[in-house]
Scaffold this motif. Sequence first.
Motif, PDB file in Angstrom:
ATOM      1  N   ALA A  88     -16.542   1.129  15.527  1.00  0.00           N
ATOM      2  CA  ALA A  88     -15.674   1.151  14.398  1.00  0.00           C
ATOM      3  C   ALA A  88     -16.389   2.889  13.591  1.00  0.00           C
ATOM      4  O   ALA A  88     -15.125   3.468  13.843  1.00  0.00           O
ATOM      5  CB  ALA A  88     -16.179   0.646  13.100  1.00  0.00           C
ATOM      6  N   ILE A  94     -10.349  -0.815  14.336  1.00  0.00           N
ATOM      7  CA  ILE A  94     -11.102  -2.474  14.347  1.00  0.00           C
ATOM      8  C   ILE A  94     -10.503  -2.777  14.323  1.00  0.00           C
ATOM      9  O   ILE A  94      -9.553  -2.686  14.095  1.00  0.00           O
ATOM     10  CB  ILE A  94     -11.987  -2.708  12.897  1.00  0.00           C
ATOM     11  N   TRP A  96      -9.669  -7.787  13.761  1.00  0.00           N
ATOM     12  CA  TRP A  96      -9.771  -8.379  12.892  1.00  0.00           C
ATOM     13  C   TRP A  96      -8.367  -9.713  13.427  1.00  0.00           C
ATOM     14  O   TRP A  96      -7.217  -9.216  13.367  1.00  0.00           O
ATOM     15  CB  TRP A  96     -10.532  -8.150  11.123  1.00  0.00           C
ATOM     16  N   CYS A 152     -11.710  -1.795   6.125  1.00  0.00           N
ATOM     17  CA  CYS A 152     -11.361  -1.190   7.627  1.00  0.00           C
ATOM     18  C   CYS A 152     -11.808   0.781   7.275  1.00  0.00           C
ATOM     19  O   CYS A 152     -12.786   1.199   7.648  1.00  0.00           O
ATOM     20  CB  CYS A 152     -10.230  -1.611   7.898  1.00  0.00           C
ATOM     21  N   CYS A 156     -14.560   2.520   9.170  1.00  0.00           N
ATOM     22  CA  CYS A 156     -14.016   3.400   9.444  1.00  0.00           C
ATOM     23  C   CYS A 156     -15.014   4.853   9.803  1.00  0.00           C
ATOM     24  O   CYS A 156     -14.531   5.884  10.108  1.00  0.00           O
ATOM     25  CB  CYS A 156     -12.364   3.160  10.552  1.00  0.00           C
TER      26      CYS A 156
END
Length: 167
Positions: A88, A94, A96, A152, A156
């Motif tokens: 990531a 990402i 999910w 996220c 990231c």
Amino acid sequence: PCTPLKTAHARMTAPTSLRYVVTGRGALVRRGADLDSEEVETLPRGATVDVQPEDLEHASTCGVRRVKVAGGFVSRRCVRPADWLAAANDTGRIRWRVDVHAWKPKLQDEGAEWRFLMDLIREPAEREKVELYLHFKDRKRALAGRLAARRCCAACLGLAWTDVDVR
């Protein structure tokens, strides 16, 4: 917006194999890439598999993305890189799946779990946006979305959770 500051670095040598971990409820291994091929085994959640880089993207006749593993093929949705956080951080992406419907906080939005999660959102304006929804199921979705976006961004960008500031 959550735009990664880092770009993926080109690797000088390709890895011999990539380590992937089975997610969700497990992964059904089929002999071929097609969904009607023979079932070989079921890999349990948490099992690790080694995948060759060229075996990451296979499509079945109905377009389902498959990954070739030892013994057959599994759905790409059932596995993720074992070192997903580093991936990531490199790619800025990402994926999910959050089952908000199955999440049933005790005392709904009056309970300690809900208050704890709401307190993770530091900006009062963002908390107010979550609370504006009339139905509890909509407030759950709004809260889960905001928390996922923060996580996220933190993953990231390589930041700590507390360093993410949404404006």
